[in-house]
Design a protein around this motif. Structure first.
Motif, PDB file in Angstrom:
ATOM      1  N   ILE A   1     -14.661 -16.952  41.953  1.00 31.85           N
ATOM      2  CA  ILE A   1     -15.462 -16.159  41.016  1.00 31.85           C
ATOM      3  C   ILE A   1     -15.914 -14.854  41.659  1.00 31.85           C
ATOM      4  O   ILE A   1     -15.849 -13.782  41.042  1.00 31.85           O
ATOM      5  CB  ILE A   1     -16.677 -16.976  40.530  1.00 31.85           C
TER       6      ILE A   1
ATOM      7  N   SER B   1     -15.528 -23.085  35.112  1.00 31.25           N
ATOM      8  CA  SER B   1     -16.287 -21.899  35.518  1.00 31.25           C
ATOM      9  C   SER B   1     -15.353 -20.742  35.834  1.00 31.25           C
ATOM     10  O   SER B   1     -15.551 -19.616  35.360  1.00 31.25           O
ATOM     11  CB  SER B   1     -17.155 -22.229  36.737  1.00 31.25           C
TER      12      SER B   1
ATOM     13  N   VAL C   1     -15.231 -11.054  40.312  1.00 33.63           N
ATOM     14  CA  VAL C   1     -16.346 -10.140  40.035  1.00 33.63           C
ATOM     15  C   VAL C   1     -16.257  -8.912  40.934  1.00 33.63           C
ATOM     16  O   VAL C   1     -16.542  -7.786  40.506  1.00 33.63           O
ATOM     17  CB  VAL C   1     -17.694 -10.870  40.241  1.00 33.63           C
TER      18      VAL C   1
ATOM     19  N   VAL D   1     -15.012 -17.161  33.637  1.00 34.57           N
ATOM     20  CA  VAL D   1     -15.211 -15.852  34.249  1.00 34.57           C
ATOM     21  C   VAL D   1     -13.941 -15.011  34.123  1.00 34.57           C
ATOM     22  O   VAL D   1     -14.000 -13.811  33.821  1.00 34.57           O
ATOM     23  CB  VAL D   1     -15.606 -16.000  35.732  1.00 34.57           C
TER      24      VAL D   1
END
Length: 278
Positions: free
Chosen positions: A77, A19, A81, A23
């Motif tokens: 993550i 994951s 972001v 990302v």
């Protein structure tokens, strides 16, 4: 060549969790695309922001490798972001101007994340056999809150310095329709005089056309600190109950880094719906 080898190590490190790696690759690709477009347009300030973003995107993995800690996937993550939302969308995409609450959202998130980081630093020391610290849950929560607020204040110092020295507008101004100031008191007494219903302001004979009086950064700064306060309080409360029940809260575990040895021993961090690395 050194950078290429270093970046390969970062990718190898991130590959432990699909994951985070996905990302990272997606965001990095978008940043590179934006940087190339900015270079063709000779927008060199945007190119610098993109280069800075590429470096910041590697920081979670660098911190993990250097400090030998394990960042939960959710935290890793969100950090990536957050960097993309603040630097690429906010600065280059001008989301700070297009969406009035974009800055507020990021400052709230920042308060939450910084509280999580501050809490984890105290928690790691508290659980380490190398230290004699045995701090109470309430003390750890207060320490996390203070850490988050300190980061928020330092950032506001940075914004103020940039506005004053480089003439940027990081502290976005606010149009208001009333002011209250002792400077308006003709007697010089320490009693504020108010002017309400302000609909137009002229500077050197030129009408600004803003529909009100222009507040220079103060309201924006206080709003940023207030939402940072909210984010810090929310995670400090979550952290308190996490320590009180010693790690039973799955939600808190998604934001609290642990040392690598503890992460390997803690099988609960990798069970169903886990947030640890594989």
């Amino acid at each position: 060549m050194k950078f290429k080898g270093f970046h390969q190590k970062i990718l190898k490190h991130l590959s432990r969790d699909k994951s985070s790696l996905s990302v990272y690759i997606i965001i990095r690709t978008m940043v590179i695309f934006v940087m190339i477009r900015a270079a063709f347009r000779q927008e060199f300030e945007s190119v610098f922001v993109c280069l800075l973003s590429l470096i910041l995107l590697m920081m979670p993995a660098i911190i993990e490798r250097t400090l030998k800690i394990d960042l939960p996937t959710t935290l890793e993550i969100i950090i990536m972001v957050f960097i993309f939302a603040a630097e690429i969308l906010g600065e280059i995409g001008e989301y700070y101007v297009k969406f009035p609450y974009w800055d507020t959202m990021l400052h709230t998130t920042n308060g939450f994340l910084c509280a999580a980081i501050g809490f984890s630093m105290v928690d790691i020391l508290n659980r380490s056999e190398r230290t004699s610290l045995k701090l109470s849950p309430i003390y750890m929560s207060v320490a996390a809150f203070c850490f988050s607020m300190t980061v928020g204040v330092l950032w506001e110092f940075f914004e103020f310095a940039a506005d004053m020295l480089v003439h940027t507008d990081m502290q976005k101004d606010t149009v208001i329709n009333a002011i209250y100031s002792v400077a308006l008191n003709p007697t010089g007494a320490n009693k504020p005089i108010g002017i309400s219903g302000i609909t137009s302001v002229a500077v050197n004979g030129t009408e600004l056309g803003l529909g009100g009086y222009l507040d220079i950064g103060l309201i924006d700064t206080m709003q940023d600190l207030f939402v940072n306060f909210i984010g810090a309080v929310v995670f400090s409360t979550i952290g308190f109950f996490y320590v009180k029940n010693r790690g039973k809260g799955r939600f808190a575990r998604r934001f609290i880094p642990v040392v690598v040895e503890e992460a390997a021993e803690d099988g609960s961090a990798d069970d169903a719906g886990s947030d640890g690395k594989d």
